[in-house]
Design a protein around this motif. Structure first.
Motif, mmCIF file in Angstrom:
data_model
loop_
_atom_site.group_PDB
_atom_site.id
_atom_site.type_symbol
_atom_site.label_atom_id
_atom_site.label_comp_id
_atom_site.label_asym_id
_atom_site.label_seq_id
_atom_site.Cartn_x
_atom_site.Cartn_y
_atom_site.Cartn_z
ATOM 1 N N PRO A 1 3.241 2.986 -3.840
ATOM 2 C CA PRO A 1 2.428 2.095 -3.010
ATOM 3 C C PRO A 1 3.240 1.463 -1.879
ATOM 4 C CG PRO A 1 2.902 1.080 -5.140
ATOM 5 C CD PRO A 1 3.338 2.512 -5.235
ATOM 6 N N THR A 2 2.619 1.376 -0.721
ATOM 7 C CA THR A 2 3.273 0.784 0.460
ATOM 8 C C THR A 2 2.692 -0.602 0.760
ATOM 9 O OG1 THR A 2 1.687 1.913 1.906
ATOM 10 C CG2 THR A 2 3.771 3.036 1.464
ATOM 11 N N THR A 3 2.262 -1.290 -0.274
ATOM 12 C CA THR A 3 1.593 -2.581 -0.108
ATOM 13 C C THR A 3 2.443 -3.579 0.654
ATOM 14 O OG1 THR A 3 0.829 -2.133 -2.359
ATOM 15 C CG2 THR A 3 0.139 -4.215 -1.355
ATOM 16 N N PHE A 4 3.765 -3.533 0.442
ATOM 17 C CA PHE A 4 4.618 -4.502 1.132
ATOM 18 C C PHE A 4 4.917 -4.085 2.556
ATOM 19 C CE2 PHE A 4 8.746 -6.225 2.400
ATOM 20 C CZ PHE A 4 8.449 -7.580 2.329
ATOM 21 N N SER A 5 5.446 -2.891 2.755
ATOM 22 C CA SER A 5 5.853 -2.488 4.108
ATOM 23 C C SER A 5 4.657 -2.382 5.050
ATOM 24 C CB SER A 5 6.616 -1.163 4.072
ATOM 25 O OG SER A 5 5.803 -0.130 3.575
ATOM 26 N N MET A 6 3.475 -2.117 4.513
ATOM 27 C CA MET A 6 2.272 -1.983 5.341
ATOM 28 C C MET A 6 1.365 -3.200 5.201
ATOM 29 S SD MET A 6 2.733 0.877 6.872
ATOM 30 C CE MET A 6 1.123 1.337 7.523
ATOM 31 N N ARG A 7 1.926 -4.349 4.842
ATOM 32 C CA ARG A 7 1.094 -5.533 4.594
ATOM 33 C C ARG A 7 0.299 -5.979 5.809
ATOM 34 N NH1 ARG A 7 6.345 -6.631 5.045
ATOM 35 N NH2 ARG A 7 7.131 -8.415 6.238
ATOM 36 N N ARG A 8 0.797 -5.704 6.997
ATOM 37 C CA ARG A 8 0.069 -6.130 8.194
ATOM 38 C C ARG A 8 -1.180 -5.294 8.455
ATOM 39 N NH1 ARG A 8 4.242 -8.279 12.836
ATOM 40 N NH2 ARG A 8 5.303 -9.825 11.533
ATOM 41 N N GLU A 9 -1.322 -4.210 7.715
ATOM 42 C CA GLU A 9 -2.500 -3.358 7.881
ATOM 43 C C GLU A 9 -3.637 -3.748 6.937
ATOM 44 O OE1 GLU A 9 -2.418 -1.433 10.329
ATOM 45 O OE2 GLU A 9 -0.260 -1.290 10.713
ATOM 46 N N GLN A 10 -3.481 -4.813 6.158
ATOM 47 C CA GLN A 10 -4.459 -5.150 5.136
ATOM 48 C C GLN A 10 -5.701 -5.839 5.673
ATOM 49 O OE1 GLN A 10 -2.948 -6.722 1.336
ATOM 50 N NE2 GLN A 10 -0.889 -6.344 2.092
ATOM 51 N N GLY A 11 -5.668 -6.273 6.933
ATOM 52 C CA GLY A 11 -6.798 -7.028 7.459
ATOM 53 C C GLY A 11 -6.859 -8.391 6.802
ATOM 54 N N SER A 12 -8.003 -9.045 6.885
ATOM 55 C CA SER A 12 -8.149 -10.365 6.284
ATOM 56 C C SER A 12 -8.187 -10.234 4.765
ATOM 57 C CB SER A 12 -9.436 -11.044 6.782
ATOM 58 O OG SER A 12 -9.334 -11.296 8.165
ATOM 59 N N ALA B 1 11.703 -0.440 -2.623
ATOM 60 C CA ALA B 1 11.945 0.452 -1.480
ATOM 61 C C ALA B 1 12.058 1.903 -1.947
ATOM 62 C CB ALA B 1 13.218 0.031 -0.749
ATOM 63 N N LEU B 2 12.712 2.124 -3.099
ATOM 64 C CA LEU B 2 12.826 3.476 -3.630
ATOM 65 C C LEU B 2 11.454 4.025 -4.010
ATOM 66 C CD1 LEU B 2 14.559 5.846 -4.601
ATOM 67 C CD2 LEU B 2 14.784 4.664 -6.802
ATOM 68 N N LYS B 3 10.625 3.194 -4.625
ATOM 69 C CA LYS B 3 9.281 3.636 -5.004
ATOM 70 C C LYS B 3 8.469 4.023 -3.772
ATOM 71 C CE LYS B 3 7.696 0.303 -7.640
ATOM 72 N NZ LYS B 3 6.771 -0.374 -8.593
ATOM 73 N N GLU B 4 8.578 3.219 -2.717
ATOM 74 C CA GLU B 4 7.863 3.560 -1.478
ATOM 75 C C GLU B 4 8.379 4.880 -0.910
ATOM 76 O OE1 GLU B 4 7.371 0.799 1.608
ATOM 77 O OE2 GLU B 4 6.323 -0.704 0.404
ATOM 78 N N ARG B 5 9.690 5.067 -0.932
ATOM 79 C CA ARG B 5 10.283 6.279 -0.379
ATOM 80 C C ARG B 5 9.828 7.517 -1.155
ATOM 81 N NH1 ARG B 5 15.126 7.104 2.418
ATOM 82 N NH2 ARG B 5 14.709 5.018 3.259
ATOM 83 N N LEU B 6 9.556 7.350 -2.457
ATOM 84 C CA LEU B 6 9.141 8.459 -3.299
ATOM 85 C C LEU B 6 7.628 8.631 -3.352
ATOM 86 C CD1 LEU B 6 11.668 8.024 -6.277
ATOM 87 C CD2 LEU B 6 11.772 9.662 -4.377
#
Length: 426
Positions: free
Chosen positions: A407-418, A399-404
């Motif tokens: 990569p937002t791979t986890f919090s934006m996982r629903r945007e990855q498509g198939s 979470a700290l890495k995302e805030r700084l």
């Protein structure tokens, strides 16, 4: 059955639980809903309490950590076993999980000795648990724990999601349940609530980037208005993508013809769709619109081109949101212009209504009731390693890495498509 819900906000998960609770109540039973994080819409909670028993995970917190349940940190906080054990027992011993943090909590409950007779995990979004590798312990654990669940305890809400999870996790999910993401179908009054002569094109749903159809319609609206002068596009909902969509309307000079209507209540959907020309969208709202006899065009998630599988009536089975590469595609514009013929409009309105009947909440609850009768020792699940303290530290670090700006791979996982390839060998 006890549902593990992240929050009680106006979203697809909460409205699904509400529909399920109503159907169970109509059968003379009440489900339980354990809300993990203190993000709760008071009106929605009050409505849900008419049909279900609602609990807060914070009430089972140990060591004075209740204030930390306002966020996802609550999933890792110390908990008292006795109250959770009683709660699970009160609702038949079956726990239904709805997401990543739910499966982590479930593993903790199993490790604490909570008496679990059976569990199920519902895949409410294709990328909730199936996403590209996130190099963090908590994330690896969540995917490993899901993979360790027995196949019959997994619930898919369409066939494409079942196939894609088989490929991603390298497992046979043939024994899993495939249920409709059910809606409470409105009583059919004999005619559509829509109007073939209307100039209102409608979408309803949260405004997220993966719901690409909003942007596609805005981009083609000038072309549509050439063939249907006066057409306006009404968008009901709110979300992180609203600013980008508003900017897009200015770019295409259609800001006067795109109306952002904000969030509406579930019960307002019929009134919003009354007198509309057509609907375009995804999730359960397209089923609602179809059930009301409005010609409804499928909005495919994360698709870059303005394409669709067509009307809901043209879909086989339950798969319609995801880009699966197996169904024929059509231009959204062509499908909308096709409706300019009143006789075609009427035919498609009736066809969409008939298709919506297969998504009845009655079918969904019947499937969930069957799941609740099953039991499993969960040996593989219980044997899968999970260290809660390490998971908490890894979550905080990610979470700290995302805030700084990481990569937002986890919090934006629903945007990855198939997701085409497995994250790793399971």
């Amino acid at each position: 059955m006890l549902f593990l819900a992240n929050v009680l906000e106006l979203n697809g998960g909460t409205t699904f639980i509400l529909r399920v609770a109503r159907e169970y109540a109509a059968k003379g039973r009440r489900i339980g809903v354990l809300v993990m994080f203190d993000i709760v819409n008071g009106q929605l909670e009050a409505e849900l309490l008419k049909y279900a028993d609602v609990y807060r995970l914070r009430d089972h917190a140990a060591w004075g950590t209740r204030s930390l349940f306002r966020s996802q940190l609550g999933a890792f906080m110390p908990l008292n076993k006795t109250g959770l054990d009683e709660l699970v027992c009160r609702h038949g011993g079956h726990v239904h999980v709805m997401g990543v943090f739910g499966v982590l909590l479930l593993r903790r409950m199993a490790g604490m000795g909570v008496a679990l007779k059976g569990v199920s995990f519902g895949i409410y979004h294709q990328n909730e648990i199936m996403y590209q590798s996130v190099p963090a312990y908590f994330s690896d654990c969540a995917q490993s724990l899901f993979s360790a669940l027995p196949a019959p305890s997994v619930v898919f809400f369409n066939e494409h999601t079942q196939r894609s999870h088989e490929s991603f996790f390298g497992r046979d999910y043939g024994g899993a349940s495939v249920l409709p993401i059910g809606v409470a179908l409105p009583a059919w009054g004999g005619r559509s609530v829509g109007d073939s002569g209307s100039l209102r094109l409608v979408s309803i749903g949260q405004l997220h980037p993966f719901k690409a159809y909003n942007a596609h319609v805005i981009s083609m609206l000038n072309e549509l208005r050439e063939s249907r002068p006066g057409l306006v596009y009404e968008i009901y909902g709110a979300g992180v993508n609203e600013a980008a969509l508003r900017a897009l309307t200015k770019h295409h000079k259609v800001e006067d013809f795109v109306h952002f209507k904000g969030v509406i209540g579930y019960e307002e959907i019929p009134a919003v769709l009354a007198g509309s020309f057509a609907f375009i969208g995804s999730g359960t709202s397209i089923i609602e619109s179809s059930a009301l006899g409005v010609p409804s065009i499928v909005g495919i998630e994360s698709i870059k081109a303005p394409l669709t599988y067509g009307f809901l009536s043209e879909i086989e089975g339950y798969s319609y949101n995801e880009a699966d590469g197996t169904q024929p595609l059509s231009a959204i514009k062509d499908k909308l212009l096709y409706l300019n013929d009143p006789s075609v409009w009427e035919s498609e309105a009736q066809a969409c209504r008939r298709k919506a009947e297969s998504f009845s909440i009655e079918h969904t609850v019947e499937g969930l009731e069957q799941l609740a009768t099953q039991s499993d020792a969960l040996r593989s699940f219980r044997a899968t390693e999970y260290r809660n303290g390490r998971a908490l530290l890894s979550f905080l670090w990610w979470a700290l890495k995302e805030r700084l700006g990481g990569p937002t791979t986890f919090s934006m996982r629903r945007e990855q498509g198939s997701v085409k390839r497995p994250a790793r060998k399971w």
